[in-house]
Design a protein around this motif. Structure first.
Motif, short mmCIF file in Angstrom:
data_model
loop_
_atom_site.label_atom_id
_atom_site.label_comp_id
_atom_site.label_asym_id
_atom_site.label_seq_id
_atom_site.Cartn_x
_atom_site.Cartn_y
_atom_site.Cartn_z
N VAL A 82 0.80 -1.22 0.00
CA VAL A 82 0.00 0.00 0.00
C VAL A 82 0.84 1.28 0.00
CG1 VAL A 82 -1.75 1.28 1.31
CG2 VAL A 82 -1.90 -1.19 1.17
N CYS A 83 1.96 1.27 0.71
CA CYS A 83 2.69 2.51 0.96
C CYS A 83 4.00 2.67 0.20
CB CYS A 83 3.00 2.63 2.45
SG CYS A 83 1.59 2.35 3.55
N SER A 84 4.62 1.55 -0.15
CA SER A 84 5.99 1.63 -0.66
C SER A 84 6.12 2.29 -2.02
CB SER A 84 6.63 0.23 -0.68
OG SER A 84 6.00 -0.58 -1.64
N GLN A 85 5.04 2.39 -2.78
CA GLN A 85 5.17 3.07 -4.07
C GLN A 85 5.54 4.54 -3.88
OE1 GLN A 85 2.54 1.40 -2.86
NE2 GLN A 85 0.67 1.87 -3.91
N CYS A 86 5.19 5.13 -2.76
CA CYS A 86 5.59 6.52 -2.48
C CYS A 86 6.64 6.62 -1.38
CB CYS A 86 4.38 7.35 -2.08
SG CYS A 86 3.21 7.61 -3.42
N HIS A 87 6.71 5.62 -0.51
CA HIS A 87 7.60 5.69 0.65
C HIS A 87 8.64 4.58 0.66
CE1 HIS A 87 5.35 8.88 2.58
NE2 HIS A 87 4.23 8.22 2.37
N ALA A 88 9.21 4.27 -0.46
CA ALA A 88 10.24 3.23 -0.54
C ALA A 88 11.42 3.62 0.35
CB ALA A 88 10.69 3.02 -1.97
N GLY A 89 11.84 2.71 1.20
CA GLY A 89 12.97 2.97 2.07
C GLY A 89 12.73 4.05 3.10
N GLY A 90 11.47 4.39 3.35
CA GLY A 90 11.15 5.41 4.34
C GLY A 90 11.28 6.83 3.83
N ARG A 91 11.55 6.99 2.56
CA ARG A 91 11.60 8.32 1.98
C ARG A 91 10.25 8.63 1.34
NH1 ARG A 91 16.42 5.95 1.77
NH2 ARG A 91 18.29 7.16 2.17
N THR A 92 10.03 9.87 1.01
CA THR A 92 8.77 10.27 0.38
C THR A 92 9.06 10.80 -1.01
OG1 THR A 92 7.85 10.82 2.53
CG2 THR A 92 6.71 11.71 0.61
N LYS A 93 8.58 10.08 -2.03
CA LYS A 93 8.85 10.50 -3.42
C LYS A 93 8.25 11.86 -3.74
CE LYS A 93 9.16 5.91 -5.47
NZ LYS A 93 8.54 5.00 -6.44
N THR A 94 7.04 12.12 -3.25
CA THR A 94 6.36 13.36 -3.61
C THR A 94 6.91 14.56 -2.88
OG1 THR A 94 4.65 12.88 -1.99
CG2 THR A 94 4.24 12.20 -4.28
N GLY A 142 10.36 12.70 5.05
CA GLY A 142 10.34 11.24 4.98
C GLY A 142 9.54 10.67 6.14
N ILE A 143 9.68 9.37 6.34
CA ILE A 143 8.99 8.75 7.48
C ILE A 143 10.01 8.11 8.42
CG2 ILE A 143 6.73 8.49 6.42
CD1 ILE A 143 7.44 5.62 5.73
N GLY A 144 11.17 8.77 8.53
CA GLY A 144 12.15 8.39 9.53
C GLY A 144 11.67 8.84 10.90
N ILE A 145 12.24 8.26 11.94
CA ILE A 145 11.77 8.51 13.30
C ILE A 145 11.91 9.98 13.71
CG2 ILE A 145 13.89 7.95 14.56
CD1 ILE A 145 10.36 6.79 15.51
N GLY A 190 18.51 1.39 10.43
CA GLY A 190 19.30 2.56 10.83
C GLY A 190 19.06 3.75 9.93
N VAL A 191 20.14 4.44 9.58
CA VAL A 191 20.01 5.66 8.78
C VAL A 191 19.57 5.39 7.35
CG1 VAL A 191 21.65 6.95 10.16
CG2 VAL A 191 22.45 5.69 8.15
N MET A 192 19.54 4.13 6.96
CA MET A 192 19.07 3.80 5.61
C MET A 192 17.55 3.98 5.51
SD MET A 192 21.78 3.18 4.01
CE MET A 192 21.09 2.59 2.49
N TRP A 193 16.86 4.04 6.63
CA TRP A 193 15.41 4.21 6.62
C TRP A 193 15.08 5.70 6.74
CZ3 TRP A 193 11.25 1.61 5.34
CH2 TRP A 193 10.01 2.09 5.73
N GLY A 194 14.42 6.22 5.77
CA GLY A 194 13.94 7.60 5.83
C GLY A 194 15.00 8.65 5.59
N GLY A 195 16.20 8.23 5.21
CA GLY A 195 17.25 9.23 4.97
C GLY A 195 17.67 9.95 6.23
N GLY A 196 17.61 9.25 7.35
CA GLY A 196 17.94 9.85 8.64
C GLY A 196 19.37 10.32 8.71
#
Length: 163
Positions: free
Chosen positions: A62-74, A79-82, A153-159
């Protein structure tokens, strides 16, 4: 005829291999990693491995088409990092608020509703991928999102890395 038989056997081997690998790749993380913040009061909840796997599957569907790897394409700035979730208004760094956001999305500052711009369960007529998600499934997705910074870790959401 022999060529078809060989192709059929090779295809069957790939299917069996795929089933084996996908089964082995299930979310198998310890309880400490599966323990995430439940609400703004700081209470914690430990997701079961089944809930974490459900959250992973639903997020990917449902979500990964826009939030792959915790980032937000749009909007790559949000992003959706912590850390990003923590400073949203209201804070989305807990299961209940993140699930509420998926039901009723608002801008990062919480000032405007995003029913027409972000998938949600409120406008499932516009966002059919959200149509049949239950509260438990939304919470599983939220839990999965909150587990990822611990796993990736930092790979999620571009933290950022803080020393």
């Amino acid at each position: 005829m022999l060529k078809r038989l060989i192709l059929g056997v090779v295809a069957a081997m790939f299917i069996v291999f795929d089933l084996f690998v996908n089964t082995a790749a299930a979310v198998q993380v310890d309880e400490e990693i599966r323990t995430v913040t439940l609400n703004e009061a700081g209470e914690e909840v430990t997701l079961t491995e089944t809930e974490a796997e459900l959250g992973k599957r639903l997020f990917n569907n449902v979500c990964s088409q826009c939030h792959a790897g915790g980032r937000t394409k749009t909007n790559p700035n949000v992003g959706i990092g912590i850390e990003t979730l923590k400073y949203a208004e209201p804070p989305r760094d807990n299961v209940l608020n993140l699930a509420e956001y998926m039901r009723n999305p608002t801008t990062y500052d919480g000032e405007q509703e995003l029913y027409l711009l972000h998938p949600n369960t409120t406008r499932a007529d516009l966002w059919p991928e959200m149509r049949n998600l239950t509260d438990g499934e939304l919470e599983a997705i939220a839990g999965y999102i909150l587990i990822q910074p611990k796993v990736r870790g930092v790979m999620w959401g571009g933290g950022k890395v803080y020393n």
